[in-house]
Design a protein around this motif. Structure first.
Motif, PDB file in Angstrom:
ATOM      1  N   VAL A 185     -51.736  27.868 -13.031  1.00  0.00           N
ATOM      2  CA  VAL A 185     -51.573  28.399 -14.381  1.00  0.00           C
ATOM      3  C   VAL A 185     -52.323  27.535 -15.390  1.00  0.00           C
ATOM      4  O   VAL A 185     -52.961  28.050 -16.324  1.00  0.00           O
ATOM      5  N   SER A 186     -52.276  26.217 -15.226  1.00  0.00           N
ATOM      6  CA  SER A 186     -52.993  25.336 -16.156  1.00  0.00           C
ATOM      7  C   SER A 186     -54.502  25.513 -16.009  1.00  0.00           C
ATOM      8  O   SER A 186     -55.236  25.460 -17.006  1.00  0.00           O
ATOM      9  N   ASN A 187     -54.974  25.748 -14.796  1.00  0.00           N
ATOM     10  CA  ASN A 187     -56.394  26.048 -14.597  1.00  0.00           C
ATOM     11  C   ASN A 187     -56.787  27.290 -15.381  1.00  0.00           C
ATOM     12  O   ASN A 187     -57.813  27.310 -16.070  1.00  0.00           O
ATOM     13  N   ASP A 188     -55.972  28.313 -15.291  1.00  0.00           N
ATOM     14  CA  ASP A 188     -56.239  29.564 -16.011  1.00  0.00           C
ATOM     15  C   ASP A 188     -56.178  29.354 -17.519  1.00  0.00           C
ATOM     16  O   ASP A 188     -57.080  29.746 -18.263  1.00  0.00           O
ATOM     17  N   THR A 189     -55.118  28.704 -17.969  1.00  0.00           N
ATOM     18  CA  THR A 189     -54.875  28.581 -19.407  1.00  0.00           C
ATOM     19  C   THR A 189     -55.913  27.704 -20.100  1.00  0.00           C
ATOM     20  O   THR A 189     -56.544  28.106 -21.085  1.00  0.00           O
ATOM     21  N   PHE A 190     -56.105  26.489 -19.590  1.00  0.00           N
ATOM     22  CA  PHE A 190     -57.034  25.562 -20.250  1.00  0.00           C
ATOM     23  C   PHE A 190     -58.478  26.015 -20.090  1.00  0.00           C
ATOM     24  O   PHE A 190     -59.288  25.853 -21.008  1.00  0.00           O
ATOM     25  N   GLY A 218     -62.627  22.215 -18.962  1.00  0.00           N
ATOM     26  CA  GLY A 218     -61.312  22.321 -19.586  1.00  0.00           C
ATOM     27  C   GLY A 218     -60.217  22.525 -18.569  1.00  0.00           C
ATOM     28  O   GLY A 218     -59.110  21.968 -18.704  1.00  0.00           O
ATOM     29  N   SER A 219     -60.498  23.290 -17.524  1.00  0.00           N
ATOM     30  CA  SER A 219     -59.520  23.508 -16.457  1.00  0.00           C
ATOM     31  C   SER A 219     -59.176  22.201 -15.758  1.00  0.00           C
ATOM     32  O   SER A 219     -58.001  21.896 -15.514  1.00  0.00           O
ATOM     33  N   ILE A 220     -60.210  21.403 -15.436  1.00  0.00           N
ATOM     34  CA  ILE A 220     -59.962  20.133 -14.747  1.00  0.00           C
ATOM     35  C   ILE A 220     -59.162  19.179 -15.630  1.00  0.00           C
ATOM     36  O   ILE A 220     -58.185  18.554 -15.184  1.00  0.00           O
ATOM     37  N   ALA A 221     -59.544  19.071 -16.899  1.00  0.00           N
ATOM     38  CA  ALA A 221     -58.847  18.153 -17.801  1.00  0.00           C
ATOM     39  C   ALA A 221     -57.385  18.554 -17.985  1.00  0.00           C
ATOM     40  O   ALA A 221     -56.480  17.717 -17.877  1.00  0.00           O
ATOM     41  N   GLY A 222     -57.153  19.839 -18.249  1.00  0.00           N
ATOM     42  CA  GLY A 222     -55.780  20.289 -18.438  1.00  0.00           C
ATOM     43  C   GLY A 222     -54.958  20.174 -17.176  1.00  0.00           C
ATOM     44  O   GLY A 222     -53.784  19.755 -17.213  1.00  0.00           O
ATOM     45  N   ALA A 223     -55.543  20.520 -16.025  1.00  0.00           N
ATOM     46  CA  ALA A 223     -54.802  20.433 -14.761  1.00  0.00           C
ATOM     47  C   ALA A 223     -54.491  18.983 -14.405  1.00  0.00           C
ATOM     48  O   ALA A 223     -53.443  18.697 -13.809  1.00  0.00           O
ATOM     49  N   VAL A 228     -50.666  14.946 -13.145  1.00  0.00           N
ATOM     50  CA  VAL A 228     -50.140  13.583 -13.269  1.00  0.00           C
ATOM     51  C   VAL A 228     -48.681  13.613 -13.709  1.00  0.00           C
ATOM     52  O   VAL A 228     -47.823  12.894 -13.150  1.00  0.00           O
ATOM     53  N   LEU A 229     -48.360  14.454 -14.685  1.00  0.00           N
ATOM     54  CA  LEU A 229     -46.967  14.559 -15.138  1.00  0.00           C
ATOM     55  C   LEU A 229     -46.058  15.066 -14.020  1.00  0.00           C
ATOM     56  O   LEU A 229     -44.930  14.571 -13.849  1.00  0.00           O
TER      57      LEU A 229
END
Length: 306
Positions: A185-190, A218-223, A228-229
């Protein structure tokens, strides 16, 4: 998934009449897409955390709808898919992965492929080679790959409950799947947010003109942030594991998205169907997950001792 935006590609025909109402620059109905996406996410997470067999059944249902969309698209293009053995295999593989593990999954894939061969051979020689190839390809593409998202539920202590988790304790395998879904989902969103605002350099203009390198970054950075979290607060893993998972998931999800785009362009369609408002078809949502699931399973197995 992972819809990093650029200039619109050449017009393609859809599964039905195309809407004439204007759409945002992103190319889809954002309120409808957000509502449907959140609804699907809550449905899947609810099954994972409270009723594991429910998650397996939801996954199987998505796979069935995805295979049906592929069947209709191939049939419109002149290829007859042996739908009965393919559907039987689509149901058998996720259930086999849940109750029997990887051996049962591989056995179900093998038996389903043989059934496709025999079924199509009995229907006559005309178009049999294309039908057999399409059947085995569909089995491998959708139910086999997505069943890797079910395997951690079996491998976690070897327990495969048909009801709630024993003693109400959610096993590590379920949290691994949660992390997989959050990363997809983060890959898609970011990727969507960065690509829609900054995207200028297409990754594969002949396959998916709207996917850009800026969106990929953006996908890599957001993911990475999400990964990490998740490792620090959910999986109890070192932070670097989250970075590795993020890169692997984004790479796999992007490959899945491009693969489905290539298939749709070959078939001359825009979306697999219009069953999900703001999203298109079920396969338009599963494209990333089916590729990311086996990669996640392999990566989690590799870092199991960390």
């Amino acid at each position: 998934m992972g819809q990093a935006q650029q200039a619109p590609g050449p017009p393609l025909r859809g599964p039905g009449k195309q809407r004439s109402n204007p759409t945002p620059k992103a190319g889809r109905n954002l309120p409808a897409a957000t509502a449907v996406g959140l609804g699907m996410l809550f449905l899947v997470l609810g099954g994972l955390l409270f009723l594991p067999l429910g998650f397996v059944l939801v996954t199987t249902t998505f796979a069935v709808f995805g295979v049906w969309e592929i069947f209709r698209a191939l049939e419109a293009a002149g290829t007859r898919l042996p739908i009965i053995p393919v559907m039987a295999g689509t149901v058998a593989m996720p259930l086999g992965a849940y109750f029997g593990g990887s051996e049962s999954l591989l056995f179900a894939m093998l038996i389903s492929s043989v059934a496709v061969l025999l079924w199509r051979s009995l229907e006559g020689a005309a178009g049999s080679a294309r039908g057999i190839f399409a059947g085995v390809f569909t089995l491998a593409w959708v139910p086999f790959l997505i069943s890797f998202a079910v395997l951690p539920l079996h491998t976690s202590g070897g327990r495969t409950p048909v009801g709630l988790w024993p003693e109400g304790v959610v096993p590590p395998g379920a949290w691994q799947i949660v992390t997989l879904l959050l990363l997809v989902v983060s890959n898609d969103t970011f990727g969507y947010l960065v690509g829609a605002s900054l995207g200028k350099h297409p990754m594969a203009p002949k396959i998916s003109p709207k996917k850009t390198w800026e969106g990929f970054g953006g996908s890599i950075a957001g993911a990475m942030v999400i990964g990490v979290l998740a490792c620090l607060f959910v999986l109890d893993k070192p932070w670097w594991v989250g970075a590795v998972l993020a890169v692997g998931m984004v790479a796999a999800a992007t490959a899945g998205d491009l693969a489905e785009s290539m298939v749709k362009r070959e078939l001359g369609i825009k979306d697999m169907s219009s069953i999900l408002p703001g999203h298109g078809g079920v396969m338009d949502r599963l494209d990333s997950i089916v590729f990311a699931s086996p990669v996640a399973f392999i990566l989690f197995s590799a870092v199991a001792g960390t």
